[in-house]
Design a protein around this motif. Structure first.
Motif, PDB file in Angstrom:
ATOM      1  N   ALA B  35       0.987  -1.360   0.081  1.00 44.41           N
ATOM      2  CA  ALA B  35       0.386   0.144   0.184  1.00 44.41           C
ATOM      3  C   ALA B  35       0.636   1.655  -0.046  1.00 44.41           C
ATOM      4  O   ALA B  35       2.053   1.299   0.263  1.00 44.41           O
ATOM      5  N   TYR B  50      -4.188   0.477  -2.529  1.00 41.48           N
ATOM      6  CA  TYR B  50      -3.310  -0.929  -2.060  1.00 41.48           C
ATOM      7  C   TYR B  50      -3.603  -1.783  -3.147  1.00 41.48           C
ATOM      8  O   TYR B  50      -3.610  -1.471  -4.327  1.00 41.48           O
ATOM      9  N   GLY B  51      -3.151  -3.199  -2.633  1.00 44.88           N
ATOM     10  CA  GLY B  51      -3.180  -3.914  -4.033  1.00 44.88           C
ATOM     11  C   GLY B  51      -2.386  -4.085  -4.265  1.00 44.88           C
ATOM     12  O   GLY B  51      -2.438  -4.338  -6.016  1.00 44.88           O
ATOM     13  N   SER B  54      -4.469  -0.817  -6.720  1.00 49.52           N
ATOM     14  CA  SER B  54      -5.617  -0.747  -6.777  1.00 49.52           C
ATOM     15  C   SER B  54      -5.611   1.001  -6.030  1.00 49.52           C
ATOM     16  O   SER B  54      -5.451   1.870  -4.949  1.00 49.52           O
TER      17      SER B  54
END
Lengths: 124, 109
Positions: B35, B50-51, B54
């Motif tokens: 993140a 995040y990810g 994303s």
């Protein structure tokens, strides 16, 4: 709206303890975890540990093991962080953050909601 | 413990320019567990990505994340005045836990 509201600033003497609260609102408290992160003056972010608001499971940063305890009170949707045997280098802003990890799919959604921060000053 | 090293320490750019921030891990990190955060003076950090790629809710599309394994990047396509801040990468690990990079300060040139 979803928010975390922390308790007010604290001034403590070396060797004392401090307990910071973090009250959640606007979401189902027990569906998420809470991480605690601190930031010393002019420094970066340091993760202190995590607690599941669902079952109270904890995971503490190794350097704080034995001095930190994280708890929750689900009746009031409040998380607590207690730090003992305070030293001058514990002087920092302490944040709580909603921490979102989906266990079933093993996916981390990050710390998406943060408290406003609590300044803890340790000084003789 | 996984150590995250961010570079550069400070990045000086002008509004309208493109910013590229790097985060290198001491060992492989799952993309699902990476993140990025933005922090402005006197404020709490804000989740951006995040990810690894994303965007979080409400984050403008000029922010993008990429990378895998040990090398991750945050790109801001065209800098706006409000983008000048400190940026942190973070990895999630169940044991020994979460770690943050030391941060990259993005300043106005």
């Amino acid at each position: 709206q979803v928010q975390l509201v922390q308790s007010g600033a604290e001034v403590k003497k070396p060797g004392a303890s401090v307990k910071v609260s973090c009250k959640a609102s606007g979401y189902t408290f027990t569906s998420y975890g809470i991480s605690w992160v601190r930031q010393a003056p002019g420094q970066g972010l340091e993760w202190m540990g995590w607690i599941s608001a669902y079952n109270g499971n904890t995971n503490y940063a190794q350097k704080l093991q034995g001095r930190v305890t994280m708890t929750t009170d689900t009746s009031t949707s409040t998380a607590y962080m207690e730090l003992r045997s305070l030293r001058s280098d514990d002087t920092a802003v302490y944040y709580c953050a909603r921490d979102v990890y989906a266990v079933v799919v093993r996916y981390y959604y990050g710390m998406d909601v943060w408290g406003q921060g609590t300044t803890v000053t340790v000084s003789s | 413990e996984i150590v995250l090293t961010q570079s550069p320490g400070t990045l000086s750019l002008s509004p309208g320019e493109r910013a590229t921030l790097s985060c290198r891990a001491s060992q492989s990190v799952s993309s699902s567990y990476l993140a990025w955060y933005q922090q402005k003076p006197g404020q709490a950090p804000r989740l951006l990505i995040y990810g690894a790629s994303s965007r979080a809710t409400g984050i403008p599309d000029r922010f993008s994340g990429s990378g895998s394994g040990t090398d991750f990047t945050l790109t801001i396509s065209r800098l706006e005045p409000e983008d000048f801040a400190v940026y942190y990468c973070q990895q999630y690990g169940s044991s020994p836990g979460i770690t943050f990079g030391q941060g990259t300060r993005l300043e106005i040139k």
